[in-house]
Design a protein around this motif. Structure first.
Motif, short mmCIF file in Angstrom:
data_model
loop_
_atom_site.label_atom_id
_atom_site.label_comp_id
_atom_site.label_asym_id
_atom_site.label_seq_id
_atom_site.Cartn_x
_atom_site.Cartn_y
_atom_site.Cartn_z
N MET A 1 0.83 -1.20 0.00
CA MET A 1 0.00 0.00 0.00
C MET A 1 0.87 1.25 0.00
SD MET A 1 -2.74 0.82 3.03
CE MET A 1 -2.01 0.65 4.63
N SER A 2 2.14 1.14 0.53
CA SER A 2 2.92 2.35 0.78
C SER A 2 3.38 3.08 -0.49
CB SER A 2 4.12 2.00 1.64
OG SER A 2 4.84 0.98 0.99
N LYS A 3 3.65 2.34 -1.60
CA LYS A 3 4.20 3.01 -2.79
C LYS A 3 3.14 3.70 -3.64
CE LYS A 3 8.63 1.76 -2.82
NZ LYS A 3 8.91 0.36 -2.54
N VAL A 4 1.89 3.31 -3.44
CA VAL A 4 0.82 3.87 -4.27
C VAL A 4 0.29 5.14 -3.58
CG1 VAL A 4 -1.47 3.46 -5.23
CG2 VAL A 4 0.17 1.59 -5.07
N PRO A 5 0.30 6.28 -4.29
CA PRO A 5 -0.22 7.48 -3.63
C PRO A 5 -1.74 7.38 -3.41
CG PRO A 5 0.34 7.94 -5.93
CD PRO A 5 0.78 6.53 -5.65
N VAL A 6 -2.15 7.72 -2.20
CA VAL A 6 -3.58 7.69 -1.87
C VAL A 6 -3.97 9.05 -1.30
CG1 VAL A 6 -5.36 6.64 -0.41
CG2 VAL A 6 -3.54 5.21 -1.37
N ILE A 7 -5.07 9.60 -1.79
CA ILE A 7 -5.62 10.82 -1.19
C ILE A 7 -6.93 10.42 -0.51
CG2 ILE A 7 -6.59 13.12 -1.59
CD1 ILE A 7 -4.76 13.42 -3.99
N CYS A 8 -7.02 10.65 0.80
CA CYS A 8 -8.22 10.31 1.54
C CYS A 8 -9.12 11.53 1.63
CB CYS A 8 -7.87 9.87 2.96
SG CYS A 8 -6.85 8.40 3.00
N VAL A 9 -10.41 11.32 1.39
CA VAL A 9 -11.38 12.41 1.54
C VAL A 9 -12.45 11.90 2.50
CG1 VAL A 9 -13.00 13.95 0.38
CG2 VAL A 9 -10.92 13.21 -0.83
N ASP A 10 -12.38 12.33 3.76
CA ASP A 10 -13.35 11.91 4.76
C ASP A 10 -14.20 13.10 5.19
OD1 ASP A 10 -12.69 9.09 5.28
OD2 ASP A 10 -10.74 9.87 5.93
N GLY A 11 -15.32 12.78 5.85
CA GLY A 11 -16.17 13.84 6.36
C GLY A 11 -17.62 13.38 6.39
N PRO A 12 -18.50 14.23 6.93
CA PRO A 12 -19.91 13.82 7.06
C PRO A 12 -20.64 13.80 5.71
CG PRO A 12 -19.64 16.09 7.73
CD PRO A 12 -18.26 15.57 7.47
N SER A 13 -21.82 13.21 5.71
CA SER A 13 -22.64 13.15 4.49
C SER A 13 -22.95 14.54 3.97
CB SER A 13 -23.99 12.50 4.77
OG SER A 13 -23.86 11.43 5.60
N GLY A 14 -22.85 14.68 2.67
CA GLY A 14 -23.33 15.92 2.05
C GLY A 14 -22.35 17.08 2.09
N ALA A 15 -21.11 16.84 2.50
CA ALA A 15 -20.14 17.94 2.56
C ALA A 15 -19.52 18.20 1.18
CB ALA A 15 -19.05 17.64 3.59
N GLY A 16 -19.76 17.29 0.23
CA GLY A 16 -19.20 17.47 -1.11
C GLY A 16 -18.07 16.50 -1.41
N LYS A 17 -17.91 15.48 -0.57
CA LYS A 17 -16.80 14.52 -0.75
C LYS A 17 -16.87 13.82 -2.10
CE LYS A 17 -17.65 11.73 2.61
NZ LYS A 17 -18.96 12.16 3.07
N GLY A 18 -18.10 13.43 -2.47
CA GLY A 18 -18.26 12.66 -3.72
C GLY A 18 -17.82 13.46 -4.93
N THR A 19 -18.28 14.71 -5.00
CA THR A 19 -17.92 15.56 -6.15
C THR A 19 -16.43 15.83 -6.15
OG1 THR A 19 -20.06 16.60 -5.87
CG2 THR A 19 -18.52 17.70 -7.35
N LEU A 20 -15.89 16.17 -4.97
CA LEU A 20 -14.46 16.46 -4.88
C LEU A 20 -13.65 15.23 -5.31
CD1 LEU A 20 -11.91 18.03 -3.98
CD2 LEU A 20 -12.34 17.19 -1.65
N SER A 21 -14.01 14.07 -4.78
CA SER A 21 -13.24 12.85 -5.07
C SER A 21 -13.31 12.50 -6.55
CB SER A 21 -13.76 11.68 -4.23
OG SER A 21 -13.68 12.01 -2.88
N THR A 22 -14.50 12.61 -7.13
CA THR A 22 -14.65 12.29 -8.55
C THR A 22 -13.79 13.21 -9.40
OG1 THR A 22 -16.91 11.67 -8.07
CG2 THR A 22 -16.38 11.94 -10.38
#
Ligand code: DC
Length: 230
Positions: A1-22
């Motif tokens: 898992m360490s070599k692959v870059p991962v960006i985590c987007v956490d937070g409550p429902s409806g904060a815009g995580k889905g749009t931001l992540s997409t």
């Protein structure tokens, strides 16, 4: 898992995580993990088999055996369960209730852990959820915790539903958002909490473009992408 870059987007429902992540995944050409969809599918698969959302042992079996596929579609990503397109079904209010109910079960969360980690493949992964930065990818080089006031989230959800021709009153939406926040935040298994090294962004008064630009810059400043796409 360490070599692959991962960006985590956490937070409550409806904060815009889905749009931001997409948008991040599209801009960088990275994979996308919509972990909420996994919990929604587990809830729905239980319903199909008449399994109670509270029956942890049986829900675990369902979670382990999930035949799920995320496929590109004109509206983004479509979600398929055993050959059935369940994209719309799992986004319903009932789908949200099921997801939130099965997500409190520690063994169900554990059963989904490997499936999520395996999605971290090159060139990179944007992981959208509640516990991406705290539990699933604790070593991720960039963790965003995206919040917004409950009122701002209820207004956004109402606008989304209106677009689909559904009308739900604002007080009812606010009540259901508060209920879900309460359940997500207070459960003992992987509660919704920002990782210590997460960067907090409050989107209550920010446009989605402003939020995306901020995260593009952060990703570029960490050397995860060559330069900001904008
Ligand atoms: O992001 P979403 O609204 O699709 O999530 C559906 C439910 O699943 C929500 O109640 C929170 C829960 N969830 C979770 O517990 N952990 C995740 N990583 C993602 C979602």
């Amino acid at each position: 898992m360490s070599k692959v870059p991962v960006i985590c987007v956490d937070g409550p429902s409806g904060a815009g995580k889905g749009t931001l992540s997409t948008r991040l995944a599209e801009a960088f050409g990275w994979h996308l993990l919509d972990s909420g969809a996994l919990y929604r599918i587990v809830g729905y698969a239980c319903e199909l088999r008449d399994i109670s959302w509270q029956d942890e042992a049986q829900v675990v079996e369902v979670a382990k055996a999930l035949d799920v596929r995320f496929l590109p579609s004109p509206s983004g990503v479509s979600v398929w369960l055993a050959g059935e397109d369940v994209t719309t079904r799992i986004r319903s209010q009932e789908g949200s209730r099921g997801a939130s109910a099965v997500a409190v079960l520690p063994k169900v969360r554990l059963a989904l852990l490997d499936r999520q980690r395996k999605l971290a493949t090159l060139p990179g992964l944007v992981a959208d959820g509640r516990d991406m930065g705290t539990v699933v990818f604790p070593e991720a080089p960039l963790k965003i915790f995206l919040t917004a006031s409950a009122e701002a989230r209820a207004h956004r959800r109402q606008a989304q539903l209106l677009e689909k021709g559904e009308s739900v009153s604002l007080p009812r939406l606010l009540e259901s958002i508060n209920e879900r926040d309460e359940r997500d935040t207070n459960r003992s298994a992987s509660p919704l909490v920002a990782a210590n090294d997460a960067i907090l962004i409050d989107s209550s008064t920010l446009s989605i473009n402003a939020v995306c630009n901020r995260v593009f810059e952060l990703a570029a400043s960490k050397g995860l992408v060559a330069r900001s796409p904008n």
